[in-house]
Motif scaffolding. Structure first.
Motif, short mmCIF file in Angstrom:
data_model
loop_
_atom_site.label_atom_id
_atom_site.label_comp_id
_atom_site.label_asym_id
_atom_site.label_seq_id
_atom_site.Cartn_x
_atom_site.Cartn_y
_atom_site.Cartn_z
N CYS A 1 -6.64 5.75 3.77
CA CYS A 1 -6.54 5.17 2.42
C CYS A 1 -7.44 5.93 1.43
O CYS A 1 -7.07 6.12 0.27
CB CYS A 1 -6.94 3.70 2.45
N TRP B 1 0.83 -1.20 0.00
CA TRP B 1 0.00 0.00 0.00
C TRP B 1 0.87 1.26 0.00
O TRP B 1 0.64 2.20 -0.76
CB TRP B 1 -0.94 0.00 1.23
N CYS C 1 -9.32 -1.70 2.87
CA CYS C 1 -8.42 -0.57 2.61
C CYS C 1 -8.00 -0.51 1.14
O CYS C 1 -7.77 0.56 0.59
CB CYS C 1 -7.18 -0.65 3.50
N TRP D 1 -9.98 -6.17 6.91
CA TRP D 1 -9.58 -4.75 6.83
C TRP D 1 -8.62 -4.46 5.69
O TRP D 1 -8.67 -3.40 5.07
CB TRP D 1 -8.97 -4.31 8.17
N SER E 1 -7.81 4.02 9.64
CA SER E 1 -6.98 3.68 8.46
C SER E 1 -7.76 3.78 7.16
O SER E 1 -7.20 4.14 6.13
CB SER E 1 -6.46 2.23 8.55
N MET E 2 -9.08 3.45 7.21
CA MET E 2 -9.83 3.53 5.96
C MET E 2 -9.91 4.96 5.47
O MET E 2 -9.81 5.24 4.27
CB MET E 2 -11.25 2.96 6.16
#
Length: 933
Positions: free
Chosen positions: A563, A472, A522, A518, A559-560
């Protein structure tokens, strides 16, 4: 000569007639000095006083004016003969039967050894026959024993003088005078500031070697060298922006620099004790009260006392010296009442916090090694504790300064991977798993932004899949200077997963946690956001729906949101002015924290890190689109050293004005270092180097040019390898081969440029063999202005572009013919050591020395010839005894005889310094040049 001597010495006293023949042969130069010396040294009946006396008289005829203008072989013969004569004289002195004879022996010894030329030839003789030096050492011991019984003091001191001259022969090259009249050393200062500001995570060894290099090249005395390091640390602390940068500097000063000094202590110090130098440096530092008061005020504690204790802990200071220094500083502080003002009483000082954080890092690393599946809740407790207040930044700074940050990051990557495992979980287990994923993801983002993404990347992952976070970060995370493509396949995952994620975000009142993957969410969020944006643009969704969706994205797992914003930042760059509104509005929505009841544990702490990450990510794009987004004030610092260049001012003007300012001040500050780094990125290596050299050549005041070199060298440390290649491979050859530019090389700027060139060449050469480019330099885009291979072809039959520029100079081609090969003009020690010429730096150095050689041998002279002499003088000045394999191995052997013709270079010591004496050919070249002086 041998036959005559043998005949003359048959009886108890020498035959005067035959001796007079021999003396005539010597004075009319019919016999060589070396054969006479060899013949004398074969006589060993020291009881025949008269014979010994007449041999000493013969020696007297020539032993202080030896020379040889024959072939290299004969010159090496002279070196060997001198070696034998030295041994003979020592034995003769040791076996002397009378004081008169001893006096005669010592006079000849002194006469022979007082000539530097003779000592240099003996030095070569010693290397030719290594075993013979032990005979000399044994004779010295014997002589010493005999001298102990001497009462005559004039003879005693004469003998001592001879002994010390002989003992100095093996170390003839290492005598350098230190700079005792200077107190400030801007290069050391700048190198330390550069490391503290930009390279906290770097290993200590390259920094130690860089500092030692500067100390040697500038002949800095040890105490002043250590003092300059501390001064730079304190200035860095005082200047550092509040927040993370201040913590980084604290960790650098109190954790990393003591480690650096421990390594410096291991370098040979001669007969000096390094701990004494450290003590002496602190004594000097105590006198700088304003600096100490200012740093104490900034750090809200007695910094000197903390440092002294650290140094004592590492064995750099004795207990007694530490106590003495602490007491002196304590007494000084009594005169500064403002250091104890009330409002500071409740702020905990950073140095103490950092020193306590260091052992905590080790404990956390141990905790993270345990099996996560056994007690995920326990681990979550530890992580939650790390997130509160400024704990995280303290721990990261301590880990970075002690070289543990990489393993810290690896452990978090492992934890992040662990959360992929889902087995029949209940809601409690699901929320713990979501939190472990979120905290590890946020921490890794924060580390990448604060310390550079290279800290996170594994050196080489074992065959198998690359961890999710690395993938990522490399493909989706916006960073300075990295342009992302919003249509990249990484943003286009499996469409069914995207559909279900969009449905989940749009339909549910809050995000589900159980069985949630998750990592997939993401990776799918970017495509989901694109669909949601399209629906909003086409009025399928209302603003209220969008709010509900963004609340879902940021409500449980931050975190989403990270992203999603990462993709939006790439997407906005591609849109026209009138198309950006909704995307920017969505970023604004995602950046605003949700203050509801049922957010997961540690939400406020996680939001603080999320806001800081988003602010970093959006900085560039917000500036380009002239948009303002208010990120919640998080207590973490806003982005330091960002957006430093004044708008609308050409970068060349920025470069010259910053350099002028730095030069006037006499030292480089952290802000200027960051500006120089930005300019180097923007303008490229050639532009940067060329313009700074032009600035140097404009300077006409002598003291300013020296200061400019000291500062430029430090600025070039931003990317020493590439800047050196450009300086030596492009800029110098252009200046030296273009007669219209020769006037710019006059003294003082030309001399200063020669100094800078040598310093850069030596530094790059010593570090490039160890492959020590820092991560920051590896990341920089490489631009080879012209491929070095085509500029300097390998095959010597094909004339390189550079060599075509030079005048040909064939006369000297065979002057140094060795028995089995005639010597080409370009043969150098590096070829005999078979050094790879595929390496750009080796090629550039070899070609620069060919150019220098051709300038020295040319029929016409000018300022460029003078420049070349300064360059060579500086090489000699910076050389360490025994530093074979330095840049001078690229110098063609034929150059030695050219250099000796230059008045300032015609000394035996310089010849020894510039030839590679580890090679037989090197010794012959040196012997020939010295014998002819």
């Amino acid at each position: 000569a041998e036959a005559l001597l043998e005949q003359a010495m048959i009886g108890p006293s020498p035959n005067p007639l035959i001796l007079s023949y021999l003396k005539y042969a010597i004075s009319s130069q019919m016999v060589s000095y070396s054969t006479v010396l060899m013949a004398i040294s074969k006589f060993d009946d020291f009881s025949r006083d008269l014979c010994v006396q007449s041999l000493l008289e013969i020696m007297d005829m020539f032993c202080d004016r030896l020379s040889c203008h024959g072939k290299a072989e004969e010159c090496i013969g002279l070196c060997r003969a001198l070696m034998s004569a030295l041994t003979w004289l020592l034995r003769c002195a040791a076996f002397s039967s009378s004081l008169g004879q001893l006096k005669m022996c010592l006079e000849r010894l002194e006469k022979m050894l007082s000539s530097t030329k003779n000592r240099a030839l003996i030095h070569i003789g010693k290397l030719e026959e290594t075993s013979s030096w032990s005979t000399v050492e044994q004779s010295l011991v014997k002589l010493g024993e005999n001298l102990n019984s001497l009462s005559s003091s004039p003879l005693r001191s004469q003998a001592d003088n001879c002994v010390s001259l002989i003992k100095s022969i093996p170390t003839m090259l290492s005598v350098h005078s230190e700079q005792l009249n200077k107190t400030g050393f801007p290069t050391v200062h700048a190198v330390v500031l550069l490391e503290g500001t930009m390279n906290l995570t770097g290993e200590t060894q390259p920094l130690v070697e860089q500092l030692m290099m500067v100390k040697r090249m500038q002949h800095i005395p040890s105490p002043l060298f250590v003092l300059e390091i501390w001064k730079a640390c304190f200035v860095g602390l005082i200047e550092s922006p509040e927040g993370t940068e201040e913590l980084k500097w604290t960790a650098f000063t109190f954790l990393k620099i003591p480690q650096v000094l421990v390594k410096l202590k291991k370098y040979p110090q001669g007969d000096k004790d390094f701990t004494e130098d450290v003590n002496c440096a602190f004594e000097f530092l105590l006198k700088l009260t304003p600096l100490l008061d200012k740093v104490d005020q900034r750090c809200n504690c007695n910094c000197m006392s903390q440092l002294l204790q650290e140094c004592n802990k590492h064995g750099l200071l004795s207990e007694a010296n530490m106590t003495n220094l602490i007491d002196k500083r304590k007494a000084d502080r009594e005169h500064a009442p403002h250091l104890k003002s009330e409002e500071n009483a409740n702020i905990q000082p950073n140095p103490g916090l950092i020193l306590r954080a260091e052992p905590t890092v080790t404990n956390i690393l141990k905790t993270m090694d345990a099996d996560h599946s056994k007690s995920p809740e326990g681990l979550l407790g530890v992580l939650g504790h790390m997130l509160s207040g400024k704990s995280l930044d303290l721990l990261l700074a301590a880990a970075a300064a002690t070289g543990k940050l990489k393993s810290f990051a690896r452990k978090f990557i492992k934890l992040n991977e662990f959360t992929k495992q889902i087995t029949g979980e209940g809601s409690k287990g699901a929320s713990v798993r979501a939190l472990l994923f979120d905290i590890s993801f946020l921490m890794l983002c924060h580390v990448a932004q604060t310390y550079g993404s290279e800290v996170i990347l594994s050196e080489s992952s074992p065959a198998g899949e690359v961890p999710f976070f690395e993938t990522w970060m490399l493909t989706c995370m916006p960073e300075e200077g990295k342009i992302l493509n919003p249509d990249h396949p990484c943003f286009r995952p499996d469409s069914t997963k995207v559909e279900s994620l969009v449905a989940l975000l749009n339909n549910s009142s809050e995000m589900k946690l159980v069985q949630m993957k998750w990592h997939e969410a993401c990776l799918s969020i970017s495509a989901a956001i694109l669909e949601i944006l399209n629906a909003w643009e086409n009025s399928v969704l209302t603003f209220e729906s969008i709010q509900k969706i963004t609340d879902n994205i940021k409500g449980k797992v931050c975190s989403m949101a990270v992203c999603a914003v990462a993709w939006l930042v790439a997407h906005v760059r591609m849109l026209g002015l009138d198309e950006r509104e909704k995307s920017l509005q969505m970023i604004r929505q995602l950046a605003t924290p949700l203050y509801g009841e049922n957010t997961l544990q540690f939400y406020n702490e996680r939001v603080v890190i999320m806001s800081s990450i988003l602010e970093h990510m959006c900085a560039d794009v917000l500036q380009q689109t002239a948009t303002q987004i208010k990120f919640p004030s998080t207590g973490m610092d806003t982005i330091p050293y960002w957006n430093l260049l004044p708008p609308k001012k050409p970068i060349k003007e920025v470069l010259t004005s910053v350099f002028t300012r730095v030069l006037e001040k006499g030292w480089v500050d952290s802000r200027s270092i960051h500006i120089f780094d930005t300019l180097l990125h923007m303008g490229g290596v050639y532009w940067f180097c060329n313009n700074l050299v032009k600035e140097l050549l404009k300077e006409t005041r002598k003291e300013h040019t020296l200061r400019a070199v000291e500062l430029l060298y430090a600025i070039f440390c931003l990317d020493m390898q590439q800047l050196t290649l450009t300086l030596l491979g492009h800029i110098l050859p252009n200046l030296l081969t273009d007669s219209s530019k020769w006037h710019t090389l006059m003294d003082p700027p030309g001399k200063a440029l020669a100094k800078l060139s040598v310093w850069c060449a030596l530094s790059s050469y010593s570090s490039h063999n160890k492959g020590q480019a820092s991560a920051r330099q590896k990341k920089r885009h490489r631009e080879d202005i012209e491929d070095y291979i085509s500029l300097f072809p390998l095959d010597d039959t094909q004339p390189s572009k550079l060599m075509r520029l030079l005048s040909s100079n064939e006369e000297d081609a065979n002057t140094l013919s060795s028995p089995n090969r005639s010597m080409s003009t370009s043969l150098s020690a590096s070829q005999l050591h078979t050094i790879s010429m595929k390496d750009p730096l080796n090629r550039v150095l070899a070609n620069l020395f060919l150019l220098i050689s051709s300038i020295l041998g040319a029929k016409t002279a000018g300022t460029h010839t003078q420049f070349v002499q300064w360059f060579m003088e500086e090489c000699v000045d910076c050389l360490e005894q025994g530093s074979r394999g330095s840049i001078l191995q690229f110098m063609p052997f034929t150059m030695v005889s050219e250099l000796v013709k230059v008045s300032t270079m015609s000394s035996p010591r310089i010849v020894l310094a510039i030839t590679d004496l580890s090679l037989p050919l090197g010794r012959r070249v040196a012997a020939k040049a010295i014998a002819a002086l």
